[in-house]
Design a protein around this motif. Sequence first.
Motif, PDB file in Angstrom:
ATOM      1  N   ASN A 100      -5.572  -1.918  -0.862  1.00 24.19           N
ATOM      2  CA  ASN A 100      -6.289  -1.357  -2.016  1.00 24.19           C
ATOM      3  C   ASN A 100      -7.300  -0.289  -1.611  1.00 24.19           C
ATOM      4  O   ASN A 100      -7.728   0.510  -2.443  1.00 24.19           O
TER       5      ASN A 100
ATOM      6  N   GLY B 136      -6.443   2.042   0.264  1.00 24.92           N
ATOM      7  CA  GLY B 136      -5.648   3.252   0.426  1.00 24.92           C
ATOM      8  C   GLY B 136      -4.805   3.314   1.674  1.00 24.92           C
ATOM      9  O   GLY B 136      -4.288   4.376   2.028  1.00 24.92           O
TER      10      GLY B 136
ATOM     11  N   ARG C  70      -1.563   1.817   4.231  1.00 26.40           N
ATOM     12  CA  ARG C  70      -0.290   1.103   4.263  1.00 26.40           C
ATOM     13  C   ARG C  70      -0.419  -0.051   5.245  1.00 26.40           C
ATOM     14  O   ARG C  70      -0.725   0.158   6.422  1.00 26.40           O
TER      15      ARG C  70
ATOM     16  N   GLY D 226       0.820  -1.206   0.000  1.00 27.29           N
ATOM     17  CA  GLY D 226       0.000   0.000   0.000  1.00 27.29           C
ATOM     18  C   GLY D 226       0.855   1.257   0.000  1.00 27.29           C
ATOM     19  O   GLY D 226       2.087   1.193   0.069  1.00 27.29           O
ATOM     20  N   PRO D 227       0.212   2.440  -0.084  1.00 24.14           N
ATOM     21  CA  PRO D 227       0.961   3.694  -0.186  1.00 24.14           C
ATOM     22  C   PRO D 227       1.788   3.992   1.055  1.00 24.14           C
ATOM     23  O   PRO D 227       1.272   3.948   2.172  1.00 24.14           O
ATOM     24  N   ARG D 228       3.086   4.279   0.856  1.00 28.38           N
ATOM     25  CA  ARG D 228       3.987   4.503   1.999  1.00 28.38           C
ATOM     26  C   ARG D 228       3.587   5.722   2.823  1.00 28.38           C
ATOM     27  O   ARG D 228       3.869   5.794   4.006  1.00 28.38           O
TER      28      ARG D 228
ATOM     29  N   ALA E  62       0.592   6.684   3.620  1.00 22.74           N
ATOM     30  CA  ALA E  62      -0.675   6.510   4.348  1.00 22.74           C
ATOM     31  C   ALA E  62      -0.404   6.073   5.788  1.00 22.74           C
ATOM     32  O   ALA E  62       0.667   5.546   6.105  1.00 22.74           O
TER      33      ALA E  62
END
Length: 299
Positions: free
Chosen positions: A67, A69, A71, A38-40, A42
């Motif tokens: 997914n 949004g 991490r 996931g996004p680092r 977040a």
Amino acid sequence: MRILRTDEARFAGLPDYPFAPNHLDVEPGLRMHYVDEGPRGASPVIMLHGEPSWSYLYRHMIPLVANAGHRVLAPDLIGFGKSDKPASVADYSYGRHLAWLANWLEQLDLTDITLVCQNWGSLLGLRLAAEHRQRFSRIIVGNGMLPTGEAPVPAVFSIWKAFATHSPWFPVGRIVQLGTDRTLSKAELAAYEAPFPSAEFKAGARAFPKLVPTEPGTPDSEANKAAWQVLEKWNKPFITCFSSGDPITRGGDRHMQRRIPGAHGQPHITLRGGHFLQEDSPEDFARIIIDALKSEMAA
């Protein structure tokens, strides 16, 4: 301390586990593996496994939460999964496991954490949150607790402790299957066995049952009582997500709901399944996490 490391080839082609490996040394020469998806940027969701599983337990939940949004980090406790494995049962203690996890947490400098924990993940995670409370924003507990040794131990746990200590045979895949309602495939059972190419790799798994505080006055009993003093003032969101078919932790959810202020008014739920609800109800468990984060973002 003699340290064993499972050959990476044993983890090739595991079903539903496509995650890139990440490693940190949590003390000199002792490597902890973790999934980081996931996004680092977040806020992190940490998923802590218990006994005798590893981050593979969360394989169906990690992509769903990432997914959405977030991490997602899922470490393998030392002695489990792709992490290093000290070879002696005596190398493991409750305090040592906590120190290893705290070191990992501090090296990554994680804050605004959502903790998701089950089984020994709860014994460690709830202590970790109490002792590093500024780093944690919410807690979601599935089939887990923080024992102080003051409550009677279920008979099934005493049997399990004796088996883990004395049985020459310690079939990890079969043990996970016993705690799971659905039938695991041969490949899934093999994935739970993958970290342990021989009996000497299983010291960490054998050690855990003996480390549970089962009577007052032990060092970890006192430390857990101190953690409860923090949790009894915990006003951040605290959600229980237990399963309907776990004889070991049954009732622990109501106990925590009564004692922890942050549990009041939360969407507690009982899901279908056995002890390993990540295997029996992964989508529903993931939905609880996603909804909790969504409702707070909206608040």
